[in-house]
Design an enzyme around this catalytic site. Structure first.
Site: not given
Length: 395
Positions: A135, A168, A250, A347-349, A372-374
């Site tokens: 599309m 895709t 979708e 989780l940091g680093g 799928g459309g912004t």
């Protein structure tokens, strides 16, 4: 009422079939998707062998196709379950599943005729052929009516010229549902079944992406490519209705991918901060800043999840729900970006490094507010639907 046994309604697993599907898909994903996700992300490669196993072993192609036609005979809620469970482990691989299952199989089945189904459905339901949809174009994304691909009638064939962008399953696909115009100045669209083996069909370069790297994305190029007229889906200039209808499922499956990403990130955050990481002789969960990140992430995920499943339960080929689908996608994709970013912060680093999956999940989450459309288009669509609703109701 006393003496009457009430049936418990579960929004997320409305029937025993849905619950069984979730359990099977979760077990398969945990055992198979999780182990390969990092390597295929690093290598930007598609796991074709694993993809074919989805049909051969798990049997999850044709979720929304009736059983008498070789499918599972289930509904969009079942499709949401699969996308949520898979995306907790490998959203990129799941995106390729979505392109095949939702963009091609669901769309084609509900839009094609019996002879077309007889020819193509067995191949895509088994996984022998991988499908996709064309599309978006280099100069036309959200503005689908601005597409420039033209299909010119020539006897018992149509000749297609143009190109599709960001497709895709490009390169790995054998069959695509392609949208085109029958004249350059038309504002209507027509759809065709296109096989990648047709002369004049070629793939453009494979895109190098920020996220969803285990799912191949390429251009489809049509240069005087002849398509049999029998591959026309529906009527000439009549594709807009089924295009928009399919966008709704979708959007809820893209939203479901966001749910899976968030669920996994919350699991990682909780295990890290509650069970393992300590600072100043206390578990990380004891610190208020971390509590805020965890609490908001969990609450946001649960709220988005309820919306997505509620909307999915009301989508049917004969029952449009544009307002709900756009709302579910807008809320869930924004939520997944926040939650995955929170996970990196907790989780940091370690969150910033690839030892943990949260940095990959964050990169993958960003695509979902575009495809799928912004999300900007979702805001526009929601406003337009509300305007129409209130104008007609007199509220």
């Amino acid at each position: 009422m006393k003496g009457i046994q009430e049936k418990k309604i579960d929004l997320y697993n409305p029937t025993d079939d849905h619950l069984s599907l979730r359990e099977n898909v979760n077990a398969f994903a945990k055992e198979n998707l999780d182990l390969q996700a990092k390597d295929h992300d690093d290598e930007e490669s598609f796991n074709k062998d694993l993809f074919r196993r989805l049909g051969a072993e798990l049997g999850i192609f044709g979720v929304t196709v009736p059983q008498e036609d070789g499918g599972m005979g289930l509904d969009p809620v079942a499709s949401v379950i699969i996308h949520e469970e898979f995306s907790a482990y490998d959203p990129g691989f799941t995106l390729s599943y979505l392109a095949h299952e939702v963009l091609f199989v669901n769309n084609f089945y509900h839009s094609g005729n019996p002879s077309q189904r007889a020819k193509y459905m067995p191949k895509v339901l088994s996984g022998e052929w991988i499908g996709g949809m064309g599309m978006t174009e280099p100069g036309a994304g959200t503005d689908v009516l601005g597409m420039a691909t033209v299909a010119t009638r020539k006897g018992d064939k149509f000749v297609l010229n143009g190109r599709k962008q960001f497709i895709t399953n490009g390169i790995v696909g054998q069959v695509f549902l392609v949208y085109a115009k029958t004249s350059k100045d038309s504002r209507r669209t027509t759809s065709f079944i296109v096989e990648s083996s047709y002369p004049g069909f070629s793939f453009g370069k494979k895109e190098e992406k920020m996220g969803m790297r285990s799912s191949p994305t390429t251009q489809l190029i049509f240069e005087n490519m002849e398509v049999p007229a029998e591959n026309l889906i529906g009527a000439e200039d009549g594709a807009l209705t089924h295009m928009m209808r399919n966008l709704e499922i979708e959007r809820v499956t893209l939203a479901a991918q966001s749910l899976g990403i968030a669920k996994r990130c919350i699991d990682v955050m909780c295990e890290y901060s509650i069970l393992h990481r300590e600072a100043f002789d206390k578990k990380l969960i004891e610190f208020g800043q971390i509590q805020r990140l965890l609490a908001e992430s969990y609450a946001d995920y649960q709220a988005a999840r309820a919306l997505v499943y509620d909307v999915a339960s009301k989508i049917h080929p004969e029952n449009r729900n544009s307002l709900g689908a756009a709302s579910a996608k807008l809320v869930s994709t924004q939520m997944a970006e926040r939650v995955s970013r929170n996970a990196i912060q907790v989780l940091g680093g370690y969150g910033y490094c690839r030892e943990y999956p949260v940095e990959r999940l964050h990169r993958d989450a960003i695509l979902l507010s575009i495809g799928g459309g912004t999300n900007e288009a979702m805001q526009k669509n929601i406003a337009a639907d509300l305007k129409k609703l209130y104008a007609t109701s007199g509220m």
